[in-house]
Write a protein that holds these residues in place. Structure first.
Motif, PDB file in Angstrom:
ATOM      1  N   LEU A  98      -0.375  12.104 -32.499  1.00 46.42           N
ATOM      2  CA  LEU A  98       0.258  11.836 -31.050  1.00 46.42           C
ATOM      3  C   LEU A  98      -0.439  11.549 -30.159  1.00 46.42           C
ATOM      4  CD1 LEU A  98      -0.456  14.646 -28.555  1.00 46.42           C
ATOM      5  CD2 LEU A  98      -2.734  14.051 -28.398  1.00 46.42           C
ATOM      6  N   VAL A  99       0.864  11.018 -29.283  1.00 45.97           N
ATOM      7  CA  VAL A  99       0.965  10.251 -28.356  1.00 45.97           C
ATOM      8  C   VAL A  99       1.488  10.909 -26.827  1.00 45.97           C
ATOM      9  CG1 VAL A  99       2.829   7.439 -27.887  1.00 45.97           C
ATOM     10  CG2 VAL A  99       2.868   8.942 -30.631  1.00 45.97           C
ATOM     11  N   MET A 100       0.342   9.130 -26.039  1.00 46.71           N
ATOM     12  CA  MET A 100       0.591  10.110 -24.796  1.00 46.71           C
ATOM     13  C   MET A 100       0.822   8.273 -23.843  1.00 46.71           C
ATOM     14  SD  MET A 100      -3.557  11.533 -24.130  1.00 46.71           S
ATOM     15  CE  MET A 100      -4.649  10.835 -25.256  1.00 46.71           C
ATOM     16  N   ARG A 101       1.265   8.482 -23.117  1.00 52.14           N
ATOM     17  CA  ARG A 101       1.857   7.224 -21.904  1.00 52.14           C
ATOM     18  C   ARG A 101       1.249   7.548 -20.101  1.00 52.14           C
ATOM     19  NH1 ARG A 101       6.891   7.230 -25.301  1.00 52.14           N
ATOM     20  NH2 ARG A 101       6.439   5.467 -26.492  1.00 52.14           N
ATOM     21  N   THR A 102       0.786   6.856 -19.777  1.00 55.28           N
ATOM     22  CA  THR A 102       0.303   6.850 -18.637  1.00 55.28           C
ATOM     23  C   THR A 102       1.835   7.179 -17.666  1.00 55.28           C
ATOM     24  OG1 THR A 102       0.338   4.239 -17.938  1.00 55.28           O
ATOM     25  CG2 THR A 102      -1.858   5.489 -18.807  1.00 55.28           C
ATOM     26  N   ALA A 103       2.197   8.071 -17.067  1.00 52.31           N
ATOM     27  CA  ALA A 103       2.681   8.467 -16.132  1.00 52.31           C
ATOM     28  C   ALA A 103       3.231   7.524 -14.466  1.00 52.31           C
ATOM     29  CB  ALA A 103       3.047   9.991 -15.932  1.00 52.31           C
ATOM     30  N   ASN A 104       1.344   7.373 -14.537  1.00 54.11           N
ATOM     31  CA  ASN A 104       0.862   6.995 -13.176  1.00 54.11           C
ATOM     32  C   ASN A 104       0.029   6.671 -13.120  1.00 54.11           C
ATOM     33  OD1 ASN A 104      -0.687   9.000 -12.989  1.00 54.11           O
ATOM     34  ND2 ASN A 104       0.466   9.608 -11.097  1.00 54.11           N
ATOM     35  N   GLY A 105      -0.727   5.155 -12.152  1.00 52.59           N
ATOM     36  CA  GLY A 105      -2.016   5.012 -13.227  1.00 52.59           C
ATOM     37  C   GLY A 105      -2.270   3.517 -12.816  1.00 52.59           C
ATOM     38  N   PRO A 106      -3.693   3.031 -12.731  1.00 55.51           N
ATOM     39  CA  PRO A 106      -3.343   1.817 -12.387  1.00 55.51           C
ATOM     40  C   PRO A 106      -2.931   0.911 -13.476  1.00 55.51           C
ATOM     41  CG  PRO A 106      -5.554   2.354 -12.928  1.00 55.51           C
ATOM     42  CD  PRO A 106      -4.570   3.577 -12.891  1.00 55.51           C
ATOM     43  N   PHE A 107      -2.754   0.877 -14.903  1.00 53.96           N
ATOM     44  CA  PHE A 107      -2.452   0.487 -16.236  1.00 53.96           C
ATOM     45  C   PHE A 107      -1.827   0.650 -16.996  1.00 53.96           C
ATOM     46  CE2 PHE A 107      -3.560  -1.597 -19.876  1.00 53.96           C
ATOM     47  CZ  PHE A 107      -4.643  -3.012 -19.646  1.00 53.96           C
ATOM     48  N   PRO A 108       0.018   0.628 -17.102  1.00 54.30           N
ATOM     49  CA  PRO A 108       0.140   1.620 -17.455  1.00 54.30           C
ATOM     50  C   PRO A 108      -0.189   1.386 -19.217  1.00 54.30           C
ATOM     51  CG  PRO A 108       1.614  -0.722 -16.862  1.00 54.30           C
ATOM     52  CD  PRO A 108      -0.037  -0.267 -16.427  1.00 54.30           C
ATOM     53  N   MET A 109      -0.571   2.249 -19.973  1.00 48.19           N
ATOM     54  CA  MET A 109      -0.719   2.215 -20.831  1.00 48.19           C
ATOM     55  C   MET A 109      -0.368   3.260 -21.836  1.00 48.19           C
ATOM     56  SD  MET A 109      -3.661   0.965 -23.143  1.00 48.19           S
ATOM     57  CE  MET A 109      -4.356   0.700 -22.021  1.00 48.19           C
TER      58      MET A 109
END
Length: 146
Positions: free
Chosen positions: A77-88
């Protein structure tokens, strides 16, 4: 750049471990810093699903949305921040070591910006510590089930 890798062996079948770990509703139970998880898209989990999380990290409340970018049930499973303070980007992988034993790996990587960039080395250490606690907690939860 932050790139944190942790892993743990869990004495449960791979489908049980991956099924529990990929259900966002379980995240507040086993993630030390996550306070809530809220589906932004209809269930079940699939590529394109979005989940909003609220977390506490380094004394600050963080709110961010993860989008599922890759999902192979029972494997990855790979997930990425769609928004937020820290691209992760967070990656889970599971490997069956036997019928009743799973190797779970957790990797977080990202490019901090602004103040976070200055704190990146410290953040890596704190994230690794938190991730180790999280993996220990999911192990304890799953291994204590009958």
């Amino acid at each position: 750049m932050v790139d944190v890798f942790t892993e743990i062996k869990i004495q449960r079948p791979v489908d049980q471990v991956s099924g529990y770990a990929t259900n966002p509703d379980n995240a507040p139970e086993w993630y030390v810093n996550i306070q809530s998880a809220e589906w932004q898209t209809p269930q079940p989990l699939k590529v394109g699903s979005k989940v909003a999380f609220k977390a506490q990290f380094l004394g600050r409340e963080l709110a961010y949305v993860y989008e599922i970018s890759e999902y192979i049930p029972g494997k990855k499973l790979v997930m990425r921040t769609a928004n937020g303070p820290f691209p992760m980007e967070t990656t889970y992988t599971w490997e069956a070591l036997s019928d009743n034993s799973t190797l779970m790996k957790l990797r977080n990587k990202g490019n901090p910006t602004g103040f976070s960039k200055i704190a990146a080395p410290f953040m890596s250490t704190m994230m690794k510590r938190a991730n180790n606690k999280d993996l220990k907690k999911i192990k304890d939860i799953l291994e204590s089930e009958n």
